[in-house]
Design an enzyme around this catalytic site. Structure first.
Site, PDB file in Angstrom:
ATOM      1  N   CYS A 139       0.651  -1.321   0.097  1.00 12.72           N
ATOM      2  CA  CYS A 139      -0.106  -0.148   0.027  1.00 12.72           C
ATOM      3  C   CYS A 139       0.866   1.191  -0.042  1.00 12.72           C
ATOM      4  O   CYS A 139       1.552   1.504   0.955  1.00 12.72           O
ATOM      5  CB  CYS A 139      -0.860   0.077   1.210  1.00 12.72           C
ATOM      6  SG  CYS A 139      -2.519  -0.925   0.689  1.00 12.72           S
ATOM      7  N   CYS A 347     -12.864  -0.619 -44.226  1.00 18.24           N
ATOM      8  CA  CYS A 347     -12.153   0.577 -43.969  1.00 18.24           C
ATOM      9  C   CYS A 347     -13.362   1.561 -44.265  1.00 18.24           C
ATOM     10  O   CYS A 347     -14.220   1.492 -44.981  1.00 18.24           O
ATOM     11  CB  CYS A 347     -11.258   1.083 -45.085  1.00 18.24           C
ATOM     12  SG  CYS A 347     -10.599   2.945 -45.042  1.00 18.24           S
ATOM     13  N   CYS A 350     -12.116   6.945 -42.124  1.00 14.03           N
ATOM     14  CA  CYS A 350     -12.026   7.878 -41.084  1.00 14.03           C
ATOM     15  C   CYS A 350     -10.767   8.902 -41.260  1.00 14.03           C
ATOM     16  O   CYS A 350     -10.568   9.779 -40.860  1.00 14.03           O
ATOM     17  CB  CYS A 350     -12.144   7.346 -39.721  1.00 14.03           C
ATOM     18  SG  CYS A 350     -10.648   6.258 -39.125  1.00 14.03           S
ATOM     19  N   CYS A 382       6.366   1.858 -45.487  1.00 16.22           N
ATOM     20  CA  CYS A 382       6.017   1.315 -44.302  1.00 16.22           C
ATOM     21  C   CYS A 382       7.047   0.785 -43.326  1.00 16.22           C
ATOM     22  O   CYS A 382       7.694  -0.307 -44.049  1.00 16.22           O
ATOM     23  CB  CYS A 382       4.898   0.327 -44.428  1.00 16.22           C
ATOM     24  SG  CYS A 382       4.211  -0.638 -42.947  1.00 16.22           S
TER      25      CYS A 382
END
Lengths: 437, 440
Positions: A139, A347, A350, A382
């Site tokens: 604690c 897809c 967005c 990528c």
């Protein structure tokens, strides 16, 4: 039907879902409700030494952070150990254990760091017939200011010392509950093992302030305009807990030591992940405090269904299965090449993958194709970082697809190798060069 | 003889006050803070968002929704008003189902778009209630611009001109500002006198003087404005209404839908507005829907919209049609109007041709919603001609007409859709063009 009965350091329970030492396990009333709901065991909320009980604040004990639609993601608390009379707790523990013999009853204890204090409490706890004890060295709030809780857990030598006192003074299994408020979890775990503890449980809560009231500049939760760091728990801490469990499970010095996994376990899936990384069972608190005890029904059934679907007959089939796959960064296969692939049927356009990649990463996702709004991965840019997958709101829309050995990585112009090669062997690594010379 | 709401013929007070209040209440109750936060959380904050591109005023919708979700409604309102000073009314009357919400990626993904219109209303209402003004006039340029029409196009233009420091005088034919926002939109889309409150909010920027009951031809001519002002913006809308051709009649019970809607909007007591027991609305646009739904709201027992074309050509969106049907309106297609039938000088029915057959619908009232026409403005002594096409004023991409110093926008031009939001965009863009011209 998978067998999900649990045996943790000899403590048996019908399932691996225990309630952690926390507000839900402070009284017989709550614990009986939990057992009726189906929980496999409890760790009774921490007992202190005989005498006037601790007192709690009379204002807010909890703070929180929320996600969308106010879903509780993280809870913080400044409640101390039980504020009820020791004898009341002991009487109730004994009665509940007698009434529910098939359930695990572990008692959490926190007394001053003196052998006499532990010698005094261990026999009276043992007398309840409970199955084991958990040493609360975790604690981070309140009790730590008095030299207990995480004040002990942050000093490996104290952990070892107290664990040894306990093993010397009780026949019960001893579980040491670790605080995450340290830099390397392996040290306290090793100390617990050296001291003779049967197991560790982790994580306890993380020191935290959940927010600041911008009207009166009080930290949250606010007690008369002031706040104190509390212990953070809930789904937000799960990744921290998973890592700490794995670190102990794969440490050569502590490997094989039983671990009770704690930290944001909310679903059967969370539990399975903790166990896969080496936890022998799990303890739950925040999820129960958020949704009530009956979530255990789904935890039991979900775990069992998943095990059936995957052909795992018992918990021993899954415990530690992921541990060997946790390694150091330097051993990751640098010849593994993956590229993001966007499923155009899934897809919804967005554009989040595009802007995340464009603004903050590698400019590898189109915004338009032939003048039309369309998001496609440019394989020659990528690096396979996975950010697009993480920000995409549609599950399964973007996937990381490994390039098969022999194919061309358009970004590097190199053919993907079928061999394994890591940093230790890499020509850019000065240490590798030194070794070669 | 039937009593109360079923009285035959045209009558007032078919319902009691509570029923009127209920029937003419907000079509969509506004979001409270919690609802707004929950809905705002659904927005994905798309990049180069389709919703934004579908908005004729190009409001940065993801940003204003994000600002709602971060509990920054004033910032949200500013984002909206920067692009569309009529953001409050557009939030109420825009056919969002065919604009922003139609292309919302969540509409694509799950058939449930983020409710952008209601979120916009939440933000703009919050700011207007707080009296928060976001724009100041630039230092005076000393230039004066005349604006004809205090509707969405005219006032959007006036506001933007005022921002740029020009003096604006608006000439309005009616006794109140707002144009169709005040006189042409269904009461249930603009409750609590919102149109007037919005005009007050917009004109609070200063530098805009509105002169009422100033009609082109009677009180001024365009030519005179061109002489007296540095620039002129025409945003007078469409003052005329199409006739039903040979089928029209002067019979009692034959009304123009837009006038009837205006009468209802101006009525202190909606019950005092006469409505038939059986009403036929001729037309297929939003005005037809507004008239039909409100005829039902006032207690008309049978209301039929008769559109001459097929279902797919109907201008009112599918959603609007659904609203009408849910309020008990019957919509019939391919009904070519033939004539209004009368008995003793009052409407008794309407005759249509449908696939070569004659169809007669008995009714007490016919509401004509078959479009409005431009009343060619009186140019006075102006040297230039105002070129029209298809009965509307021709403008270029910046809103310039064929006349020097004269710009135009809104329903009176032959560009864009006849929507409040399109009018606002045209007024705003014309103001920018005017400012650029005046700076030269």
């Amino acid at each position: 039907m998978a067998d999900i009965r649990n045996d943790f350091v000899g403590i048996k329970s019908p399932n691996p879902f225990w309630l952690a030492s926390a507000p839900p396990t402070d009284k017989a009333y709550n614990v009986v409700r939990a057992f009726k709901a189906g929980w496999g065991g409890v760790v009774w909320k921490t007992l202190g030494e005989e005498g006037p009980p601790v007192v709690n604040v009379n204002g807010p004990r909890y703070g929180a952070i929320w996600g969308a639609d106010r879903r509780l993601l993280g809870l913080n608390n400044i409640e101390l150990i039980t504020d009820r009379e020791l004898q009341t707790n002991l009487r109730e523990i004994k009665q509940v254990k007698a009434d529910w013999p098939d359930r695990a009853m572990v008692v959490s204890i926190m007394v001053p760091c003196e052998e006499q204090a532990w010698k005094a409490i261990l026999p009276v706890v043992e007398e309840t017939g409970c199955d084991g004890i958990e040493l609360n060295f975790g604690c981070p709030h309140g009790m730590s200011e008095r030299g207990m809780g995480s004040a002990v857990g942050q000093v490996p030598e104290y952990i070892e010392m107290v664990a040894r006192w306990c093993k010397a003074n009780t026949r019960m299994p001893v579980i040491v509950k670790l605080t995450p408020n340290i830099t390397d979890i392996r040290y306290p775990a090793r100390a617990a093992l050296t001291g003779g503890a049967d197991a560790v449980s982790l994580i306890n809560t993380v020191s935290s302030i959940t927010g600041v009231n911008l009207d009166n500049f009080s930290p949250e939760p606010s007690i008369d305009g002031k706040g104190s760091h509390g212990g953070y728990c809930g789904p937000a801490v799960k990744p921290i807990a998973l890592n700490m469990v794995a670190e102990i499970a794969r440490d050569p010095q502590t490997r094989g030591m039983p671990i009770s996994g704690i930290g944001g376990v909310t679903t059967w899936r969370d539990a399975a992940e903790f166990m896969a990384l080496g936890a022998g069972n799990v303890q739950v608190c925040t999820a129960a405090m958020t949704y009530g005890f009956r979530i255990v029904e789904d935890m039991i059934e979900g775990l069992s269904n998943w095990m059936d679907a995957k052909g795992h007959a018992s918990l021993s089939d899954i415990i530690g299965r992921a541990t060997p796959n946790v390694t150091d960064w330097q051993y990751l296969n640098l010849n593994y090449v993956a590229k993001a692939r966007i499923d155009q049927d899934k897809c919804i356009s967005c554009g989040r993958c595009h802007i995340a990649c464009e603004d903050t990463s590698h400019q590898a996702i189109t915004q338009t194709v032939n003048g039309k709004r369309m998001f496609e991965v440019m394989e020659d840019e990528c690096v396979g970082c996975n950010l697009c997958v993480n920000v995409c709101p549609v599950e399964g829309c973007i996937e990381m697809v490994p390039l098969a050995p022999g194919t061309l990585d358009q970004r590097t112009g190199k053919t993907v190798s079928d061999s394994y090669a890591n940093w230790t062997q890499h020509p850019n690594n000065p240490m590798a060069k030194a070794a070669a010379e | 003889m039937s009593e109360g709401r079923y009285r035959e013929g045209i009558a007032t007070h078919r319902l009691d006050a509570a029923e009127y209040a209920e029937n003419l209440n907000d079509l969509h109750p506004p979001f409270d803070r919690h609802e707004a936060q929950v809905e705002a959380d659904r927005c994905y904050f798309c990049y180069d968002a389709p919703c934004m591109n579908a908005c004729p005023t190009q409001i940065d919708i993801p940003m204003f929704i994000r600002q709602i979700s971060t509990d920054n409604p004033l910032g949200s309102a500013k984002t909206i008003f920067e692009q569309n000073i009529f953001g409050g009314m557009c939030a109420r009357v825009c056919p969002t189902e065919t604009l922003c919400e139609q292309v919302c990626v969540r509409e694509v993904a799950e058939g449930k778009p983020v409710r952008i219109g209601l979120l916009q209303r939440y933000a703009t209402d919050t700011a207007m209630k707080a009296g928060a003004q976001f724009f100041e006039r630039a230092p005076s340029t000393g230039r004066k611009v005349a604006v004809v029409g205090a509707g969405p196009a005219g006032l959007a233009c006036a506001h933007r001109l005022a921002m740029h420091g020009h003096e604006v005088v608006v000439f309005e034919a009616r006794p109140k500002p707002g144009g169709l926002n005040e006189y042409g939109i269904a009461a249930y889309k603009s409750v609590d006198n919102f149109a007037q409150a919005e005009v007050d909010y917009i004109t609070a920027i200063g530098g805009i003087e509105i002169r009422y009951e100033q009609e082109i031809g009677h009180h001024f001519t365009i030519g005179a404005l061109v002489l007296k002002y540095d620039a002129v913006f025409l945003g007078m809308g469409l003052g005329g209404v199409n006739a039903l051709g040979g089928a029209d009649a002067q019979a009692s019970g034959s009304v123009d839908a837009i006038e009837w809607i205006g009468e209802l909007r101006q009525a202190a007591d909606p019950g005092a507005v006469p409505v038939g027991r059986r009403v036929v609305v001729v037309g297929g646009g939003m005005t037809a829907i507004d008239a039909a739904v409100q005829a039902r709201a006032l207690g008309a027992d049978e209301v039929t919209i008769c559109y001459r074309g097929p279902r797919e050509r109907m201008k009112a969106s599918v959603y609007e049609q659904e609203v009408a049907r849910s309020r008990g309106v019957v919509i019939r297609f391919e009904m070519q109007p033939s004539r209004i039938l009368t008995e003793g000088g009052s409407v008794s029915g309407m005759e249509f041709t449908r696939h070569g057959e004659t169809v007669t619908i008995a009714c007490d009232q016919v509401m004509k919603a078959i479009g409005q026409t431009l009343v060619a403005p009186d140019l006075g002594t102006a040297a230039d001609k105002l070129v029209l096409e298809g009965g509307r004023i021709v403008i270029d991409a910046e809103g310039r007409t064929s006349m020097a110093k004269v710009w135009a926008g809104g329903d009176c031009v032959n560009a864009g859709e006849d929507l409040t939001v399109a009018a606002v965009a045209q007024g705003r863009d014309a103001a920018e063009s005017i400012s650029r011209a005046l700076a030269q």
